[in-house]
Every structure is written in structure tokens, then in C-alpha cells.
Design a protein around this motif. Sequence first.
Motif, PDB file in Angstrom:
ATOM      1  N   ILE A 108       0.862  -1.189   0.000  1.00 45.38           N
ATOM      2  CA  ILE A 108       0.000   0.000   0.000  1.00 45.38           C
ATOM      3  C   ILE A 108       0.890   1.228   0.000  1.00 45.38           C
ATOM      4  CG2 ILE A 108      -1.820   1.240   1.226  1.00 45.38           C
ATOM      5  CD1 ILE A 108      -2.485  -1.462   2.592  1.00 45.38           C
ATOM      6  N   PRO A 109       0.838   2.051  -1.046  1.00 45.58           N
ATOM      7  CA  PRO A 109       1.729   3.214  -1.120  1.00 45.58           C
ATOM      8  C   PRO A 109       1.307   4.334  -0.186  1.00 45.58           C
ATOM      9  CG  PRO A 109       0.278   3.170  -3.020  1.00 45.58           C
ATOM     10  CD  PRO A 109       0.009   1.915  -2.256  1.00 45.58           C
ATOM     11  N   ALA A 110       2.290   4.999   0.424  1.00 43.19           N
ATOM     12  CA  ALA A 110       2.076   6.229   1.174  1.00 43.19           C
ATOM     13  C   ALA A 110       2.492   7.374   0.262  1.00 43.19           C
ATOM     14  CB  ALA A 110       2.895   6.232   2.460  1.00 43.19           C
ATOM     15  N   GLY A 123      10.531   5.459   7.706  1.00 46.20           N
ATOM     16  CA  GLY A 123       9.897   6.207   8.782  1.00 46.20           C
ATOM     17  C   GLY A 123       8.410   5.884   8.779  1.00 46.20           C
ATOM     18  N   SER A 124       7.618   6.850   9.108  1.00 50.48           N
ATOM     19  CA  SER A 124       6.165   6.655   9.093  1.00 50.48           C
ATOM     20  C   SER A 124       5.520   7.856   8.404  1.00 50.48           C
ATOM     21  CB  SER A 124       5.627   6.510  10.526  1.00 50.48           C
ATOM     22  OG  SER A 124       4.248   6.216  10.522  1.00 50.48           O
ATOM     23  N   PRO A 125       5.651   7.926   7.063  1.00 52.71           N
ATOM     24  CA  PRO A 125       5.182   9.106   6.338  1.00 52.71           C
ATOM     25  C   PRO A 125       3.652   9.227   6.348  1.00 52.71           C
ATOM     26  CG  PRO A 125       5.841   7.400   4.789  1.00 52.71           C
ATOM     27  CD  PRO A 125       6.238   6.921   6.147  1.00 52.71           C
ATOM     28  N   VAL A 126       3.194  10.466   6.232  1.00 56.20           N
ATOM     29  CA  VAL A 126       1.764  10.739   6.123  1.00 56.20           C
ATOM     30  C   VAL A 126       1.325  10.473   4.687  1.00 56.20           C
ATOM     31  CG1 VAL A 126      -0.027  12.508   6.300  1.00 56.20           C
ATOM     32  CG2 VAL A 126       1.848  12.462   7.951  1.00 56.20           C
ATOM     33  N   HIS A 127       0.191   9.829   4.522  1.00 54.77           N
ATOM     34  CA  HIS A 127      -0.385   9.563   3.201  1.00 54.77           C
ATOM     35  C   HIS A 127      -1.426  10.632   2.899  1.00 54.77           C
ATOM     36  CE1 HIS A 127      -2.077   7.509  -0.199  1.00 54.77           C
ATOM     37  NE2 HIS A 127      -3.194   7.175   0.429  1.00 54.77           N
ATOM     38  N   PHE A 128      -1.402  11.177   1.690  1.00 59.89           N
ATOM     39  CA  PHE A 128      -2.336  12.249   1.321  1.00 59.89           C
ATOM     40  C   PHE A 128      -3.038  11.872   0.026  1.00 59.89           C
ATOM     41  CE2 PHE A 128      -3.611  16.267  -0.576  1.00 59.89           C
ATOM     42  CZ  PHE A 128      -4.142  16.962   0.513  1.00 59.89           C
ATOM     43  N   ILE A 129      -4.381  12.004   0.020  1.00 62.68           N
ATOM     44  CA  ILE A 129      -5.140  11.723  -1.194  1.00 62.68           C
ATOM     45  C   ILE A 129      -6.287  12.720  -1.308  1.00 62.68           C
ATOM     46  CG2 ILE A 129      -6.520   9.941   0.006  1.00 62.68           C
ATOM     47  CD1 ILE A 129      -6.691   8.526  -2.777  1.00 62.68           C
ATOM     48  N   ALA A 162      -5.897  12.921   4.851  1.00 58.28           N
ATOM     49  CA  ALA A 162      -4.508  12.689   5.264  1.00 58.28           C
ATOM     50  C   ALA A 162      -4.540  11.508   6.225  1.00 58.28           C
ATOM     51  CB  ALA A 162      -3.929  13.923   5.947  1.00 58.28           C
ATOM     52  N   ALA A 163      -3.679  10.510   5.981  1.00 55.58           N
ATOM     53  CA  ALA A 163      -3.719   9.293   6.794  1.00 55.58           C
ATOM     54  C   ALA A 163      -2.398   9.088   7.509  1.00 55.58           C
ATOM     55  CB  ALA A 163      -4.033   8.080   5.920  1.00 55.58           C
ATOM     56  N   ILE A 164      -2.494   8.731   8.790  1.00 50.69           N
ATOM     57  CA  ILE A 164      -1.318   8.347   9.568  1.00 50.69           C
ATOM     58  C   ILE A 164      -1.409   6.848   9.853  1.00 50.69           C
ATOM     59  CG2 ILE A 164      -0.854  10.603  10.555  1.00 50.69           C
ATOM     60  CD1 ILE A 164      -2.483   9.875  12.987  1.00 50.69           C
ATOM     61  N   ALA A 165      -0.252   6.237  10.087  1.00 51.69           N
ATOM     62  CA  ALA A 165      -0.209   4.781  10.232  1.00 51.69           C
ATOM     63  C   ALA A 165      -0.660   4.303  11.604  1.00 51.69           C
ATOM     64  CB  ALA A 165       1.196   4.277   9.944  1.00 51.69           C
TER      65      ALA A 165
END
Length: 389
Positions: free
Chosen positions: A25-27, A74-80, A109-112
Motif C-alpha cells: 500500500i503506497p504512502a 519512517g512513518s510518512p503521512v499519506h495524502f489523497i 490525510a492518513a497516519i499509520a
Amino acid sequence: MPGFYLDDSGRWTMNFYRKNAGILIPAVGYDGMIHGLQILLDSPLKQKDDPPDKSGAKYIWFSSSSKNMGVTSGSPVHFIGNPSARVVYVIEGLLKADISHCLTNRTFAAIAGANNTSQLDTLFALLAQNGTEEIIEAHDMDKYSNQMTSNGASKIYLMARKNGMACRRLTWNPNYKGFDDWQLALREKEQREKEVQRMNFKQQYLCGKCDFTYIDGCVELWHTRAEKDLDLTEYLGLTKEEYQIFLAQGNQVLKDLLDSQRVFRRFCIYQLCLGETQTVPFAFKQLDALRKAGYEQPPAAAYQTVWSAEVCCPKGQNDMEVLGRLFLDFNEHLPEDYRGRPLAPSDVVELDCQGKRTYFYVNDCRDFAPVRFSPFLCKRLPEPAQKQE
């Protein structure tokens, strides 16, 4: 690049093994570039010392930090969505954000993880510069039962305010844990409404879903139907005797006959008192979670009375059938002046049968556990503020 490294032969390869097999699943960042990949594991990972009832990790980052020339994402933020959106939703889970965006066309915006909020600060600064005015926290509904999730949601609020944006908490029907589950359920609602429409006149009348004059419209519809598979008796749901009475003696006599086949039952709904930062360990969970929290019975002092009314039922309908109906009714079509939440796990329902009150803890739409409950200890919802003239 995260997940890649040099093997012992000096060749670039990927950090994939049987234990971390799954879906990638891409971030995607605010810039539209992939900043990392999460793996939705085929088989959850468990540590050796984990208790048997603990579920393993479902997601891990595709990483090679422990390998030669490897690196962590790391734990990047996902944005769509739209980078210039006036409103941006913050949600926990990359895949959840993608699904929610597809269902609503809103920006996410999604955080893990609920507390992986540090990288939101940079994103919020960019959003504020680009015209975003409001952040909506849309974490799962366990923010009312899990203190860590609740704390993470509070950090989002403070971070948004720091960057000059308004922030509010989003809540929804607590029968659905996530925002995406709720949106999928809304899409299925139309189909369930069609199922109700397929109930015949008698079924609807005995359940109080229509008044008696609805029979005239049903008769008219039967005459205009293209299909001729049912005679009028079957179409209305009447017995042959009832239909003959209808023909010979008219509407009022049939109404009296059907009225004798139904009964009105008093009921009350009690729900947990929940605030923006208050958590209750068993909120929106089944009875075993209440027992795990140290309670034998629902603590009435933690509840408030949100509704009291009557429900029309066919005579002979048992408690479980009545409760099942109430569960559906108080999820699909809430009364206009109803100020509680949709009926959900952890709620308590009181049924009155000929003066005897019985109480049931809601586990789910089909499971209602008898409990002891003291409604006199419950709080009452405050009266709504009067509108100024």
C-alpha cells in the motif's frame, strides 16, 4: 530507497520473505510522490511473548533499515485528494483513507497509527498556506474506549490550531468502527429500504410502519401493476377471511380486526455519557468487554436516558424480535427530536411487558443479553437550548 538493500553478492534486492508477504500500500505525499510502502500482511505477525488472545500486527512498513545500504521509510503521512481543499479529514490507516476518498471524493490525510502525528505538523503548515481552513479528525470510533487513540486525536486538534486552522471531531453511527465502514453502510441503506417496501400492507400495519389508510394506495397500486402473479388478497397480505370481511363490511371493521392482532410496547434507550476526551473501556463493545473492564452489570450511573416511547408489534412477537426491530429502526430512521446516538453495542434497552420491566445489553443487531440495571441512577440529557426570537 526503503525496502531495498545490497545482498552479500553486492546486488540490489528487496527485503521480502515469506513472513512479510502481503499487499503493498503506497504512502503518497502531498507532492504526489510515493514516500514509502506499507505491507498488509497475509499472516499477522506475533511476538514470542505475546499472550494467545492478542492479535498480531496486520501492517508493517516495507523497510530495510537493518540491511547493508538499506534505509527505513519512517512513518510518512499519506495524502489523497485535492491539495487545495478547504476541508481535510485526518484518518488512521492508509488503505482506509483511499477507500474513504473513493466513497466520498473528499480529501484525506492518513497516519499509520493514532499517535504517529509528528509528521502532520509539516503537512498542516503546507495545507494552511494553500488555503485549508478546517481539519476534521476522523479516527475510528474506538477513540471513545481507547485512551491512546483519544490522546492521538487530541494532538491533531492542537496541531491544527497551532497552524491557524479550525478542527473538530467527527462521529458517526457507532455500529461501524471506521469512517469507511460507515460510508459503505450508507450505500447499502437504499437496498435495505427497498426490503421494507416489499413488506405487504398487513405486515407494515401490524408493525406500525403505516396507518390504515395506506390500504387504499396499495389497492390502487395492485390495479396498475404490470405483473399479475398475485391476487389482491395475497398482495395485501390478508387471509381469505380477512379479505371477505374487507369486501363485505368495509375498512373500519377490517381495521378493528387487525388492531386486535397488534400491541404497543413501552421501551427506553440508555446510552453511555461520552465526552470529547472521556473514554469508557467498553464503549461500543460487547458484554465481554464490560466484564473485562471489571463490571458484572452495566453501571447505570455512567449512562443517560436518551429516549422513551412505544413500539407497535404483532401480538406474539418475542423480546428478541422486538429488540431486533428497534435496532434497525434506531439506525435507519431516527425520530426528528431524538438526541441520542444510533442504537449500538454497550447501549441498554428497557422493555415493558404488562408492567414488568426487563433490561437488555446490546451486543449487536441480533444479540441482546439480559442484564440487571437501575435506571434511577441514570442521568438525563440536558434540555436543548431555546432558540432566540
